[in-house]
Design an enzyme around this catalytic site. Structure first.
Site, PDB file in Angstrom:
ATOM      1  CE  LYS A  19      15.144 -35.927 114.495  1.00 19.55           C
ATOM      2  NZ  LYS A  19      13.697 -36.224 114.786  1.00 19.55           N
ATOM      3  NE  ARG A  94      12.992 -36.982 107.727  1.00 23.25           N
ATOM      4  CZ  ARG A  94      12.929 -35.918 108.505  1.00 23.25           C
ATOM      5  NH1 ARG A  94      13.957 -35.133 108.642  1.00 23.25           N
ATOM      6  NH2 ARG A  94      11.821 -35.649 109.155  1.00 23.25           N
ATOM      7  NE  ARG A 132       7.109 -30.175 115.960  1.00 21.72           N
ATOM      8  CZ  ARG A 132       7.914 -31.098 115.415  1.00 21.72           C
ATOM      9  NH1 ARG A 132       9.159 -31.230 115.849  1.00 21.72           N
ATOM     10  NH2 ARG A 132       7.477 -31.875 114.451  1.00 21.72           N
ATOM     11  NE  ARG A 165       7.097 -28.885 111.371  1.00 25.47           N
ATOM     12  CZ  ARG A 165       8.070 -29.771 111.542  1.00 25.47           C
ATOM     13  NH1 ARG A 165       9.003 -29.569 112.464  1.00 25.47           N
ATOM     14  NH2 ARG A 165       8.133 -30.854 110.802  1.00 25.47           N
ATOM     15  NE  ARG A 176       6.432 -35.031 109.985  1.00 28.35           N
ATOM     16  CZ  ARG A 176       6.397 -34.214 111.035  1.00 28.35           C
ATOM     17  NH1 ARG A 176       5.247 -33.766 111.483  1.00 28.35           N
ATOM     18  NH2 ARG A 176       7.504 -33.850 111.616  1.00 28.35           N
TER      19      ARG A 176
HETATM   20  P1  ADP Z   1      12.170 -33.339 116.583  1.00 31.45           P
HETATM   21  O1  ADP Z   1      13.168 -32.267 116.231  1.00 31.45           O
HETATM   22  O2  ADP Z   1      12.803 -34.655 116.898  1.00 31.45           O
HETATM   23  O3  ADP Z   1      11.062 -33.458 115.565  1.00 31.45           O
HETATM   24  P2  ADP Z   1      11.340 -31.464 118.666  1.00 31.45           P
HETATM   25  O4  ADP Z   1      12.621 -31.106 119.341  1.00 31.45           O
HETATM   26  O5  ADP Z   1      10.736 -30.451 117.748  1.00 31.45           O
HETATM   27  O6  ADP Z   1      11.449 -32.906 117.937  1.00 31.45           O
HETATM   28  O7  ADP Z   1      10.293 -31.845 119.832  1.00 31.45           O
HETATM   29  C1  ADP Z   1       8.948 -32.207 119.531  1.00 31.45           C
HETATM   30  C2  ADP Z   1       8.019 -31.616 120.596  1.00 31.45           C
HETATM   31  O8  ADP Z   1       8.282 -32.243 121.843  1.00 31.45           O
HETATM   32  C3  ADP Z   1       8.207 -30.116 120.833  1.00 31.45           C
HETATM   33  O9  ADP Z   1       6.951 -29.554 121.095  1.00 31.45           O
HETATM   34  C4  ADP Z   1       9.122 -30.042 122.057  1.00 31.45           C
HETATM   35  O10 ADP Z   1       8.893 -28.858 122.824  1.00 31.45           O
HETATM   36  C5  ADP Z   1       8.710 -31.285 122.830  1.00 31.45           C
HETATM   37  N1  ADP Z   1       9.818 -31.934 123.547  1.00 31.45           N
HETATM   38  C6  ADP Z   1      11.103 -32.070 123.130  1.00 31.45           C
HETATM   39  N2  ADP Z   1      11.823 -32.758 124.043  1.00 31.45           N
HETATM   40  C7  ADP Z   1      10.955 -33.084 125.037  1.00 31.45           C
HETATM   41  C8  ADP Z   1      11.092 -33.789 126.281  1.00 31.45           C
HETATM   42  N3  ADP Z   1      12.257 -34.353 126.631  1.00 31.45           N
HETATM   43  N4  ADP Z   1      10.001 -33.926 127.041  1.00 31.45           N
HETATM   44  C9  ADP Z   1       8.810 -33.396 126.676  1.00 31.45           C
HETATM   45  N5  ADP Z   1       8.620 -32.702 125.534  1.00 31.45           N
HETATM   46  C10 ADP Z   1       9.677 -32.547 124.722  1.00 31.45           C
HETATM   47  P1  AMP Z   2      11.379 -32.227 110.061  1.00 33.33           P
HETATM   48  O1  AMP Z   2      11.406 -30.749 110.311  1.00 33.33           O
HETATM   49  O2  AMP Z   2      12.725 -32.862 110.243  1.00 33.33           O
HETATM   50  O3  AMP Z   2      10.280 -32.912 110.824  1.00 33.33           O
HETATM   51  O4  AMP Z   2      11.053 -32.412 108.496  1.00 33.33           O
HETATM   52  C1  AMP Z   2       9.839 -31.934 107.943  1.00 33.33           C
HETATM   53  C2  AMP Z   2       9.711 -32.472 106.523  1.00 33.33           C
HETATM   54  O5  AMP Z   2      10.758 -31.969 105.683  1.00 33.33           O
HETATM   55  C3  AMP Z   2       9.804 -34.003 106.361  1.00 33.33           C
HETATM   56  O6  AMP Z   2       8.571 -34.661 106.639  1.00 33.33           O
HETATM   57  C4  AMP Z   2      10.220 -34.118 104.893  1.00 33.33           C
HETATM   58  O7  AMP Z   2       9.119 -33.888 104.017  1.00 33.33           O
HETATM   59  C5  AMP Z   2      11.171 -32.935 104.733  1.00 33.33           C
HETATM   60  N1  AMP Z   2      12.570 -33.342 105.073  1.00 33.33           N
HETATM   61  C6  AMP Z   2      13.307 -32.925 106.130  1.00 33.33           C
HETATM   62  N2  AMP Z   2      14.520 -33.490 106.103  1.00 33.33           N
HETATM   63  C7  AMP Z   2      14.554 -34.292 105.014  1.00 33.33           C
HETATM   64  C8  AMP Z   2      15.526 -35.165 104.457  1.00 33.33           C
HETATM   65  N3  AMP Z   2      16.728 -35.355 105.031  1.00 33.33           N
HETATM   66  N4  AMP Z   2      15.217 -35.817 103.310  1.00 33.33           N
HETATM   67  C9  AMP Z   2      14.037 -35.654 102.721  1.00 33.33           C
HETATM   68  N5  AMP Z   2      13.051 -34.863 103.204  1.00 33.33           N
HETATM   69  C10 AMP Z   2      13.301 -34.187 104.343  1.00 33.33           C
END
Ligand code: ADP
Ligand code: AMP
Length: 226
Positions: A19, A94, A132, A165, A176
């Site tokens: 996303k 969420r 990531r 992270r 998660r």
């Molecule tokens: P989210 O925001 O849904 O948690 P991220 O955008 O941070 O996910 O993506 C999670 C990991 O997957 C990152 O390391 C990113 O570079 C990688 N990634 C994102 N989209 C793709 C894709 N289409 N194919 C392969 N790797 C991807």
């Molecule tokens: P994310 O960066 O979206 O993967 O979120 C990392 C962490 O932040 C999650 O595991 C939650 O602990 C917290 N978090 C992010 N967005 C929300 C939300 N909308 N409501 C509650 N906790 C959140």
């Protein structure tokens, strides 16, 4: 401003579905701010604010930060001038309570235009999250193998060092995902019933996912600059 001049887009899907990666691309193409609640919490944490320290105690275990705190943070963010033409939500809402709160927040602005659901399997999520790497400074996201930075461990955008992270470590990823299925996945049915849901296959290369997102957006009258 008329409601149709604003576009509010929601990206929905499991952690690691991609996303944030797509939101960064959309932000540039649409000129809309990317509102990622996870990034907002991490920003607060790096600035050692009270909100950041509170959020950390939940984030460390993969739990959701309490709704009242999260909703207030988003409400404050939406009052900023850059949201005048809309926004891209990532990681919020969420759960159902947050979804209802978002409806209230957007009631005067015509509501959400579309919910793009990123479909991926759990094993893909785990693979993506474990590789990531994120930039602490600008929030840009990379992957060791799928989307590496030009120079190892250095952000292409701002030159800062990349880090893993804490909540991307395997123990936390499991919780998660559990939280996602239990609390967030009911939103799929919720938005489907409202006629807003558009599902895309997120198990494709980044550019192919982007192309599918753009198709969905233009079908909803949201025009993307070439
Ligand atoms: P989210 O925001 O849904 O948690 P991220 O955008 O941070 O996910 O993506 C999670 C990991 O997957 C990152 O390391 C990113 O570079 C990688 N990634 C994102 N989209 C793709 C894709 N289409 N194919 C392969 N790797 C991807
Ligand atoms: P994310 O960066 O979206 O993967 O979120 C990392 C962490 O932040 C999650 O595991 C939650 O602990 C917290 N978090 C992010 N967005 C929300 C939300 N909308 N409501 C509650 N906790 C959140």
């Amino acid at each position: 401003m008329a409601a149709q001049d604003r576009n509010f887009i929601l990206l929905l899907g499991a952690p690691g579905a991609g996303k944030g990666t797509q939101a960064q691309i959309l932000q540039e193409k649409l000129g809309l701010p990317h509102i990622a609640t996870g990034d907002l919490f991490r920003y607060n944490l790096s600035n050692k604010t009270e909100l950041g320290l509170l959020a950390k105690s939940y984030m460390d275990s993969g739990a959701l930060v309490p709704d009242d705190v999260t909703i207030k943070m988003v409400a404050d963010r939406l009052t900023r001038e850059d949201c005048a033409r809309g926004a891209i939500f990532d990681g919020f809402p969420r759960n159902l309570q947050q979804a209802v709160a978002l409806e209230d927040l957007l009631a005067d602005f015509g509501g959400l235009d579309v919910v793009v659901m990123f479909t991926v399997d759990d094993d893909v999520v785990v693979e993506r999250i474990s590789g990531r790497r994120s930039c602490r400074n600008c929030g840009a996201v990379y992957h060791d193998s799928f989307n590496p930075p030009k120079q190892p461990n250095v952000c292409d955008v701002c030159g800062n060092e990349l880090y893993q992270r804490d909540d991307d470590k395997p123990e936390t990823v499991k919780s998660r995902l559990y939280v996602y299925y239990k609390q967030t996945s009911p939103l799929i049915g919720y938005y489907f019933a409202k006629g807003l849901l558009e599902e895309i296959n997120a198990v494709q290369p980044v550019a192919a996912v982007t192309a599918d997102v753009f198709k969905v957006l233009s079908a909803h009258g949201i025009l993307v600059a070439p």
